[in-house]
Write a protein that holds these residues in place. Structure first.
Motif, PDB file in Angstrom:
ATOM      1  N   ARG A  23       0.837  -1.205   0.000  1.00  0.00           N
ATOM      2  CA  ARG A  23       0.000   0.000   0.000  1.00  0.00           C
ATOM      3  C   ARG A  23       0.872   1.256   0.000  1.00  0.00           C
ATOM      4  O   ARG A  23       0.621   2.194  -0.749  1.00  0.00           O
ATOM      5  CB  ARG A  23      -0.933   0.013   1.199  1.00  0.00           C
ATOM      6  N   SER A  24       1.917   1.299   0.820  1.00  0.00           N
ATOM      7  CA  SER A  24       2.757   2.495   0.849  1.00  0.00           C
ATOM      8  C   SER A  24       3.484   2.682  -0.485  1.00  0.00           C
ATOM      9  O   SER A  24       3.671   3.813  -0.941  1.00  0.00           O
ATOM     10  CB  SER A  24       3.744   2.462   2.022  1.00  0.00           C
ATOM     11  N   VAL A  25       3.856   1.577  -1.128  1.00  0.00           N
ATOM     12  CA  VAL A  25       4.483   1.669  -2.452  1.00  0.00           C
ATOM     13  C   VAL A  25       3.515   2.300  -3.443  1.00  0.00           C
ATOM     14  O   VAL A  25       3.880   3.215  -4.200  1.00  0.00           O
ATOM     15  CB  VAL A  25       4.954   0.277  -2.948  1.00  0.00           C
ATOM     16  N   GLY A  41      10.113  14.364   3.140  1.00  0.00           N
ATOM     17  CA  GLY A  41       9.205  15.084   4.041  1.00  0.00           C
ATOM     18  C   GLY A  41       7.985  15.634   3.325  1.00  0.00           C
ATOM     19  O   GLY A  41       6.878  15.638   3.874  1.00  0.00           O
ATOM     20  N   GLU A  42       8.174  16.097   2.099  1.00  0.00           N
ATOM     21  CA  GLU A  42       7.050  16.618   1.310  1.00  0.00           C
ATOM     22  C   GLU A  42       6.085  15.497   0.940  1.00  0.00           C
ATOM     23  O   GLU A  42       4.866  15.670   1.011  1.00  0.00           O
ATOM     24  CB  GLU A  42       7.570  17.304   0.041  1.00  0.00           C
ATOM     25  N   ILE A  43       6.638  14.355   0.561  1.00  0.00           N
ATOM     26  CA  ILE A  43       5.791  13.198   0.232  1.00  0.00           C
ATOM     27  C   ILE A  43       5.010  12.774   1.466  1.00  0.00           C
ATOM     28  O   ILE A  43       3.804  12.518   1.395  1.00  0.00           O
ATOM     29  CB  ILE A  43       6.644  12.030  -0.312  1.00  0.00           C
ATOM     30  N   VAL A  54       7.884   6.572   4.318  1.00  0.00           N
ATOM     31  CA  VAL A  54       8.213   7.098   2.989  1.00  0.00           C
ATOM     32  C   VAL A  54       9.666   6.772   2.664  1.00  0.00           C
ATOM     33  O   VAL A  54       9.977   6.333   1.550  1.00  0.00           O
ATOM     34  CB  VAL A  54       7.931   8.611   2.882  1.00  0.00           C
ATOM     35  N   SER A  55      10.566   6.951   3.623  1.00  0.00           N
ATOM     36  CA  SER A  55      11.983   6.643   3.383  1.00  0.00           C
ATOM     37  C   SER A  55      12.177   5.176   3.018  1.00  0.00           C
ATOM     38  O   SER A  55      12.905   4.850   2.074  1.00  0.00           O
ATOM     39  CB  SER A  55      12.820   6.962   4.623  1.00  0.00           C
ATOM     40  N   THR A  56      11.525   4.285   3.767  1.00  0.00           N
ATOM     41  CA  THR A  56      11.618   2.845   3.485  1.00  0.00           C
ATOM     42  C   THR A  56      11.041   2.533   2.109  1.00  0.00           C
ATOM     43  O   THR A  56      11.613   1.762   1.342  1.00  0.00           O
ATOM     44  CB  THR A  56      10.869   2.037   4.566  1.00  0.00           C
ATOM     45  N   THR A  57       9.922   3.147   1.799  1.00  0.00           N
ATOM     46  CA  THR A  57       9.264   2.910   0.515  1.00  0.00           C
ATOM     47  C   THR A  57      10.108   3.440  -0.636  1.00  0.00           C
ATOM     48  O   THR A  57      10.247   2.784  -1.669  1.00  0.00           O
ATOM     49  CB  THR A  57       7.867   3.544   0.507  1.00  0.00           C
TER      50      THR A  57
END
Length: 135
Positions: A23-25, A41-43, A54-57
């Motif tokens: 889902r995060s992808v 951070g914007e994402i 977000v960083s992991t994704t």
């Protein structure tokens, strides 16, 4: 989103190898389609995902060849993320996957009907279509 998650083929080496949820992808990839050259951070702010998610994704998408990162010219400490200019093998595999299996025991008529409806939704809800505020 659920159909997409169910239809998504497992990456070579298994999902655990890459970290991050399907889902995060899907959420991050969709956001990047509309907002290239975004910082993590914007994402996170736009999607509601945590910065660590977000960083992991982004790392998962980068390893799959779906995105590239580059230093922000205005602030070299930040990385900007964008879709990769060329289609990776993994991205091609995902795009070639159909939703037929994800829809289960549907008849061919039902599959065609659902696919037609999803095509209409895709045209109207494309990431490149500006969002209209609800009344």
């Amino acid at each position: 989103m659920k159909i997409g998650e169910t239809a998504m083929p497992e990456p070579e080496g298994g999902a655990a190898r890459y970290g991050g949820s399907t889902r995060s992808v899907l959420i991050v990839a969709s956001d990047l389609a509309t907002h290239p050259d975004s910082a993590v951070g914007e994402i996170a702010a736009r999607t509601g995902l945590s910065q660590s998610q977000v960083s992991t994704t982004v790392a998962r998408l980068k390893e799959a060849g779906a995105v590239i990162t580059a230093p922000d010219p205005a602030d070299r400490r930040r990385l900007l993320v964008r879709q990769a200019p060329h289609l990776s093998g993994r991205v091609a595999e995902v795009r070639a996957t159909t939703i037929d299996d994800a829809l289960g025991d549907s008849t061919s008529e039902q599959l065609e009907e659902v696919t037609d409806v999803l095509d209409v939704l895709a045209r109207h809800l494309s990431p490149r279509t500006p969002a209209r505020p609800r009344p």
